[in-house]
Design a protein around this motif. Sequence first.
Motif, PDB file in Angstrom:
ATOM      1  N   GLU A  30      -9.924  10.641   7.403  1.00  0.00           N
ATOM      2  CA  GLU A  30      -9.945   8.892   6.669  1.00  0.00           C
ATOM      3  C   GLU A  30      -8.012   8.953   6.460  1.00  0.00           C
ATOM      4  O   GLU A  30      -7.617   9.895   6.060  1.00  0.00           O
ATOM      5  N   VAL A  31      -7.538   7.992   6.317  1.00  0.00           N
ATOM      6  CA  VAL A  31      -6.215   7.454   6.077  1.00  0.00           C
ATOM      7  C   VAL A  31      -5.223   6.577   5.223  1.00  0.00           C
ATOM      8  O   VAL A  31      -6.311   5.714   5.300  1.00  0.00           O
ATOM      9  N   ASP A  36       3.540  -1.455   0.224  1.00  0.00           N
ATOM     10  CA  ASP A  36       3.560  -2.717  -1.014  1.00  0.00           C
ATOM     11  C   ASP A  36       1.712  -3.368  -0.990  1.00  0.00           C
ATOM     12  O   ASP A  36       1.680  -3.756  -2.173  1.00  0.00           O
ATOM     13  N   ILE A  37       1.198  -2.961   0.014  1.00  0.00           N
ATOM     14  CA  ILE A  37      -0.456  -3.339   0.422  1.00  0.00           C
ATOM     15  C   ILE A  37      -0.876  -1.484   0.430  1.00  0.00           C
ATOM     16  O   ILE A  37      -0.786  -1.119   1.618  1.00  0.00           O
ATOM     17  N   THR A  38      -2.063  -1.367  -0.151  1.00  0.00           N
ATOM     18  CA  THR A  38      -2.120   0.130  -0.048  1.00  0.00           C
ATOM     19  C   THR A  38      -3.909   0.018   0.667  1.00  0.00           C
ATOM     20  O   THR A  38      -4.616  -0.691   1.126  1.00  0.00           O
ATOM     21  N   LYS A  39      -3.489   0.847   2.229  1.00  0.00           N
ATOM     22  CA  LYS A  39      -4.632   0.150   2.944  1.00  0.00           C
ATOM     23  C   LYS A  39      -4.799   1.979   3.370  1.00  0.00           C
ATOM     24  O   LYS A  39      -3.998   2.962   3.392  1.00  0.00           O
ATOM     25  N   ARG A  72      -9.997  -2.999  11.702  1.00  0.00           N
ATOM     26  CA  ARG A  72      -8.826  -2.001  12.436  1.00  0.00           C
ATOM     27  C   ARG A  72      -8.341  -1.347  10.683  1.00  0.00           C
ATOM     28  O   ARG A  72      -8.510  -0.266  10.911  1.00  0.00           O
ATOM     29  N   GLY A  73      -8.588  -2.080   9.548  1.00  0.00           N
ATOM     30  CA  GLY A  73      -8.347  -1.506   8.785  1.00  0.00           C
ATOM     31  C   GLY A  73      -8.322  -2.202   7.402  1.00  0.00           C
ATOM     32  O   GLY A  73      -8.936  -2.360   7.953  1.00  0.00           O
ATOM     33  N   LEU A  74      -8.393  -2.065   5.974  1.00  0.00           N
ATOM     34  CA  LEU A  74      -8.617  -2.445   4.817  1.00  0.00           C
ATOM     35  C   LEU A  74      -7.464  -2.098   4.130  1.00  0.00           C
ATOM     36  O   LEU A  74      -7.115  -1.452   3.470  1.00  0.00           O
ATOM     37  N   ALA A  75      -7.674  -3.437   3.708  1.00  0.00           N
ATOM     38  CA  ALA A  75      -6.714  -3.912   2.402  1.00  0.00           C
ATOM     39  C   ALA A  75      -6.639  -4.185   1.617  1.00  0.00           C
ATOM     40  O   ALA A  75      -6.808  -4.484   0.269  1.00  0.00           O
ATOM     41  N   TYR A  76      -7.021  -2.724   1.038  1.00  0.00           N
ATOM     42  CA  TYR A  76      -8.014  -2.174   0.192  1.00  0.00           C
ATOM     43  C   TYR A  76      -7.481  -3.109  -1.633  1.00  0.00           C
ATOM     44  O   TYR A  76      -8.652  -3.076  -1.840  1.00  0.00           O
TER      45      TYR A  76
END
Length: 292
Positions: A30-31, A36-39, A72-76
């Motif tokens: 996991e990455v 400015d946003i944690t992804k 593809r990712g999560l703007a968590y």
Amino acid sequence: MILHLNVMGQDKTVDLWEVIPNRQETSEKEVIEHDDITKVFLVQTPALDIFLPTKRASNGKAVIICPGGGYRGLAYDWEGIDVAKWYNSKGITAFVLKYRLPNSKSILISHEAPLQDAQRAVRWVRFHAKDFNLNPNDIGIMGFSAGGHLASTLGVQFDNRNNFVEDVLDTISARPDFMVLIYPVITMKDKYAHKGSQNNLLGKNASDSLKTKYSNELRVNENTPPTFLVHSGNDESVPVENSLKFYKALKDKGVKAEMHIYPTGGHGYALAIDKGHLQTWTNRLEDWLESL
């Protein structure tokens, strides 16, 4: 139930599965990227981050939040943690869902994994409702962008049968009691689909039948939960027709729905802080939740 230490401001984190279905062992990791946003990328262990209001403020309502990111990712934090804290300020318990993403090599059937995790999330919260002083019949799902596609997929396929060995949780209803969809991806039909989400979830050469299966405007029925929709007319990433088509399908089936279309705002504004009139969408949501 596996609990973890507080690492993102949450009260606790819980893994969704004892044995993760639809999974194979790989060396993939996991990455997490902090900018400015944690992804979050390549999710390996689906989980819920739990955010609790004060006991005095708690009203027994819960929302499970699905951050966006095009599958593809999560703007968590942007579409997850920040929103959870807003809910807490309204007395609502919030759960941020870290769901598997279909580009992970650890998944056997890529397009099935996100829905499996969303179903499990609702079941987990409903099963543990008493632990958090929640009403088990007042548990909603929320999603932004591709997370809105996942949330709406759950809303129309909550009773999708499991193709793995079930435990007790998997027999509980996965139907959310309400849905909140913010600039959601809804359709996988080519004309209005968000191509990135379509390609990431279904593959670049998906069949028409698979596109139809995940075109949620075509799957609405009388049991689809009441729904709140927000979109911008000038959204160039996810055309506003996604929300318009879903709203019409809800209306045609007699499902309670409310939709707010803002003329400007584009895409990906989350809480729309400092965005003028657009930031009042949360006020409309608060009013709607109180009306349920």
